[in-house]
Scaffold this motif. Structure first.
Motif, PDB file in Angstrom:
ATOM      1  N   CYS A   1      31.099  35.579  45.465  1.00  0.00           N
ATOM      2  CA  CYS A   1      30.098  35.380  44.404  1.00  0.00           C
ATOM      3  C   CYS A   1      29.868  33.967  44.276  1.00  0.00           C
ATOM      4  O   CYS A   1      28.789  33.696  43.306  1.00  0.00           O
ATOM      5  N   LEU A   2      30.654  32.995  44.364  1.00  0.00           N
ATOM      6  CA  LEU A   2      30.680  31.472  44.146  1.00  0.00           C
ATOM      7  C   LEU A   2      29.730  30.836  45.351  1.00  0.00           C
ATOM      8  O   LEU A   2      29.420  29.740  45.561  1.00  0.00           O
TER       9      LEU A   2
ATOM     10  N   TYR B   1      36.848  34.128  37.482  1.00  0.00           N
ATOM     11  CA  TYR B   1      36.791  35.402  37.945  1.00  0.00           C
ATOM     12  C   TYR B   1      36.626  36.449  36.531  1.00  0.00           C
ATOM     13  O   TYR B   1      35.927  37.531  36.813  1.00  0.00           O
ATOM     14  N   GLU B   2      37.532  35.998  35.495  1.00  0.00           N
ATOM     15  CA  GLU B   2      37.294  36.995  34.344  1.00  0.00           C
ATOM     16  C   GLU B   2      35.704  36.703  33.974  1.00  0.00           C
ATOM     17  O   GLU B   2      35.252  37.930  33.352  1.00  0.00           O
ATOM     18  N   GLN B   3      34.955  35.461  33.975  1.00  0.00           N
ATOM     19  CA  GLN B   3      33.719  35.513  33.398  1.00  0.00           C
ATOM     20  C   GLN B   3      32.672  36.243  34.251  1.00  0.00           C
ATOM     21  O   GLN B   3      31.857  37.074  33.685  1.00  0.00           O
ATOM     22  N   LEU B   4      33.093  36.186  35.594  1.00  0.00           N
ATOM     23  CA  LEU B   4      32.249  37.233  36.448  1.00  0.00           C
ATOM     24  C   LEU B   4      32.262  38.633  36.347  1.00  0.00           C
ATOM     25  O   LEU B   4      31.234  39.355  36.281  1.00  0.00           O
ATOM     26  N   CYS B   5      33.412  38.979  35.939  1.00  0.00           N
ATOM     27  CA  CYS B   5      33.778  40.343  35.777  1.00  0.00           C
ATOM     28  C   CYS B   5      33.001  40.981  34.280  1.00  0.00           C
ATOM     29  O   CYS B   5      32.443  41.924  34.326  1.00  0.00           O
ATOM     30  N   LYS B   6      32.946  40.055  33.289  1.00  0.00           N
ATOM     31  CA  LYS B   6      32.344  40.345  32.111  1.00  0.00           C
ATOM     32  C   LYS B   6      31.057  40.388  32.303  1.00  0.00           C
ATOM     33  O   LYS B   6      30.146  41.118  31.589  1.00  0.00           O
ATOM     34  N   GLN B   7      30.399  39.548  33.012  1.00  0.00           N
ATOM     35  CA  GLN B   7      28.808  39.477  33.404  1.00  0.00           C
ATOM     36  C   GLN B   7      28.511  40.400  34.611  1.00  0.00           C
ATOM     37  O   GLN B   7      27.206  40.695  34.831  1.00  0.00           O
ATOM     38  N   ASP B   8      29.363  41.394  34.727  1.00  0.00           N
ATOM     39  CA  ASP B   8      29.132  42.412  35.921  1.00  0.00           C
ATOM     40  C   ASP B   8      28.770  41.773  37.326  1.00  0.00           C
ATOM     41  O   ASP B   8      27.581  42.414  37.852  1.00  0.00           O
ATOM     42  N   GLU B   9      28.924  40.693  37.452  1.00  0.00           N
ATOM     43  CA  GLU B   9      28.448  40.014  38.608  1.00  0.00           C
ATOM     44  C   GLU B   9      28.814  40.763  39.928  1.00  0.00           C
ATOM     45  O   GLU B   9      28.149  40.915  41.117  1.00  0.00           O
ATOM     46  N   PHE B  10      30.189  41.112  39.693  1.00  0.00           N
ATOM     47  CA  PHE B  10      30.671  42.039  41.139  1.00  0.00           C
ATOM     48  C   PHE B  10      30.165  43.174  41.178  1.00  0.00           C
ATOM     49  O   PHE B  10      29.912  43.893  42.664  1.00  0.00           O
ATOM     50  N   ALA B  11      29.527  43.893  40.255  1.00  0.00           N
ATOM     51  CA  ALA B  11      28.952  45.164  40.165  1.00  0.00           C
ATOM     52  C   ALA B  11      27.444  45.013  40.742  1.00  0.00           C
ATOM     53  O   ALA B  11      27.110  46.012  41.487  1.00  0.00           O
TER      54      ALA B  11
ATOM     55  N   LEU C   1      27.025  27.098  31.677  1.00  0.00           N
ATOM     56  CA  LEU C   1      26.801  26.053  32.349  1.00  0.00           C
ATOM     57  C   LEU C   1      27.713  25.768  33.369  1.00  0.00           C
ATOM     58  O   LEU C   1      27.501  25.355  34.781  1.00  0.00           O
ATOM     59  N   ALA C   2      29.006  26.268  33.091  1.00  0.00           N
ATOM     60  CA  ALA C   2      30.281  25.804  33.968  1.00  0.00           C
ATOM     61  C   ALA C   2      30.034  26.912  35.403  1.00  0.00           C
ATOM     62  O   ALA C   2      30.437  26.347  36.348  1.00  0.00           O
ATOM     63  N   LEU C   3      29.739  28.004  35.150  1.00  0.00           N
ATOM     64  CA  LEU C   3      29.467  28.975  36.216  1.00  0.00           C
ATOM     65  C   LEU C   3      28.207  28.693  36.917  1.00  0.00           C
ATOM     66  O   LEU C   3      28.609  28.627  38.212  1.00  0.00           O
ATOM     67  N   GLN C   4      27.247  27.954  36.468  1.00  0.00           N
ATOM     68  CA  GLN C   4      26.119  27.577  37.229  1.00  0.00           C
ATOM     69  C   GLN C   4      26.435  26.482  38.197  1.00  0.00           C
ATOM     70  O   GLN C   4      26.091  26.314  39.218  1.00  0.00           O
TER      71      GLN C   4
ATOM     72  N   ALA D   1      33.711  20.573  40.027  1.00  0.00           N
ATOM     73  CA  ALA D   1      32.903  21.227  38.901  1.00  0.00           C
ATOM     74  C   ALA D   1      33.764  21.953  38.256  1.00  0.00           C
ATOM     75  O   ALA D   1      33.577  22.068  36.915  1.00  0.00           O
ATOM     76  N   LEU D   2      34.997  22.731  38.905  1.00  0.00           N
ATOM     77  CA  LEU D   2      35.891  23.577  37.982  1.00  0.00           C
ATOM     78  C   LEU D   2      36.522  22.454  37.101  1.00  0.00           C
ATOM     79  O   LEU D   2      36.787  23.102  35.884  1.00  0.00           O
ATOM     80  N   GLN D   3      37.118  21.584  37.476  1.00  0.00           N
ATOM     81  CA  GLN D   3      37.783  20.649  36.820  1.00  0.00           C
ATOM     82  C   GLN D   3      37.062  19.856  35.675  1.00  0.00           C
ATOM     83  O   GLN D   3      37.459  19.750  34.590  1.00  0.00           O
ATOM     84  N   LEU D   4      35.656  19.575  35.947  1.00  0.00           N
ATOM     85  CA  LEU D   4      34.931  18.804  35.035  1.00  0.00           C
ATOM     86  C   LEU D   4      34.174  19.597  33.815  1.00  0.00           C
ATOM     87  O   LEU D   4      34.361  19.263  32.642  1.00  0.00           O
ATOM     88  N   PHE D   5      33.616  21.210  34.340  1.00  0.00           N
ATOM     89  CA  PHE D   5      33.075  21.745  33.442  1.00  0.00           C
ATOM     90  C   PHE D   5      34.103  22.910  32.431  1.00  0.00           C
ATOM     91  O   PHE D   5      33.275  23.241  31.520  1.00  0.00           O
TER      92      PHE D   5
END
Length: 377
Positions: A240-241, A323-333, A102-105, A119-123
């Motif tokens: 990506c954001l 950035y770490e979460q997007l790397c785990k989800q292969d968003e950058f790939a 939800l935080a990433l969305q 959003a970054l500070q709240l979620f």
């Protein structure tokens, strides 16, 4: 409990009922236990756990009503508590994963740069950031991501002061080294080149200045390499954001940062050598070097002596977590070339690194073979 209470399987193999009691660990568990062989179930007492290496909960077991060993009920109660704790932990992990998604969305769905910061500070929970190192923050990155509000008559005086402070720092970093180099270059008529005679005077100050020059140059090379890695991460997050489509963000201001830094890297190295060469005391050597570092770090959040922008204006640790979460989800790939630094900026970094590397060898030699005429003055 099983290991302490029950003997190993080989100690009871001689009894007539050994075939009944023996139950290999890798055997299939009864159907009412879900077919799990990791935690065995007693074949006589439905729902109770079997002892390790046995088919029943204890050697005396003949059914759910007994007879049982006196520790059987306690053991099964504690195993039940552990199963409940595991279930709660699994539910907690699932809920945490849902909140992270939800935080990433929410970060991607933010319409403006300031909404992204909120959003970054709240979620993003503070507990998720325990082992996450923060991304380096500069005034240019704050402005590029839209965290810095543009001046307006509707904005507060503090918000407007932050923007004009950003402009002032940029002008100081551009104009300051040029003015310094111009003033130092006007004194070149008093310099004597290709001589080592001046090293016999004020030898301690000369050695200290030479060490500071070498340390500054090596630090610049290290900073350039860190800048390449850090800016690649920032550029990937910006794409990506969806910051290219968010209101208030600016790719141009984001690019101003590394270009200004590359300019500072080259000019600061030249200023350091000339300024320390013209220092006439140990105090001047130390304070001149600190003055260059002051100008060098003027735009860095948390390291600048000017407090126009602080750590509250740059959520560096939360951006690093994203950035770490997007790397785990292969968003950058999924986006080809997202992690790569743009070609023109790569050329600027490579040219800056080559120039500073040459200066690292040339400027200390210039310092050693040039009499800057300080003693004559």
């Amino acid at each position: 409990w099983n290991v302490c209470m029950f003997p190993p399987l080989r100690q009871i193999q001689g009894g007539p009922e050994s075939k009944k009691l023996a139950w290999p660990v890798d055997a299939e568990a009864p159907a009412h236990c879900g077919g799990s062989a990791v935690v065995g179930c007693c074949v006589n007492a439905r729902g109770w756990s079997a002892a390790r290496g046995f088919q029943t909960c204890c050697k005396r077991c003949r059914g759910l009503d007994g007879p049982h060993d006196r520790w059987c009920s306690t053991k099964n109660y504690r195993l039940g508590l552990r199963k409940r704790a595991d279930l709660h932990a699994r539910e907690s992990r699932d809920e945490t994963q849902r909140m992270m998604g939800l935080a990433l969305q929410e970060a991607k769905a933010a319409l403006t740069g300031r909404a992204l910061k909120e959003a970054l500070q709240l979620f993003i929970d503070a507990e998720w950031l325990a082992s996450v190192p923060a991304l380096k923050g500069t005034i240019y990155r704050v402005a590029g991501f839209g965290f810095l509000r543009w001046p307006s008559r509707f904005a507060s005086s503090q918000s407007n002061a932050k923007f004009f402070g950003f402009l002032l720092i940029w002008v100081l970093q551009i104009v300051g080294p040029l003015v310094m180099l111009g003033n130092l270059w006007t004194m070149r008529q008093e310099w004597s080149y290709f001589t080592l005679a001046h090293l016999g005077k004020r030898t301690g100050d000369k050695c200290l200045a030479l060490l500071l020059i070498a340390a500054f140059h090596f630090n610049v090379i290290f900073e350039i390499r860190k800048e390449v890695t850090s800016w690649g991460q920032i550029n990937a997050l910006f794409k990506c954001l969806g910051c290219t489509h968010k209101k208030g963000t600016s790719r141009i201001l984001l690019w101003v940062g590394p270009i200004t830094h590359c300019y500072l890297y080259v000019v600061s190295c030249a200023c350091t050598t000339l300024l320390l060469g013209l220092s006439d005391s140990t105090k001047d050597v130390v304070f001149d070097a600190l003055g260059i570092l002051f100008l060098y770090n003027l735009d860095t959040i948390g390291r600048s002596a000017l407090c126009f922008l602080g750590k509250d204006d740059w959520p560096g640790q939360r951006l690093a977590w994203v950035y770490e979460q997007l790397c785990k989800q292969d968003e950058f790939a999924q986006e080809e070339g997202t992690l790569a630094v743009p070609c023109c900026l790569t050329l600027i970094f490579k040219a800056t690194l080559a120039i500073v590397s040459i200066m690292t060898l040339a400027l200390p030699l210039l310092f050693l073979t040039t009499d800057f005429g300080v003693e004559a003055k």
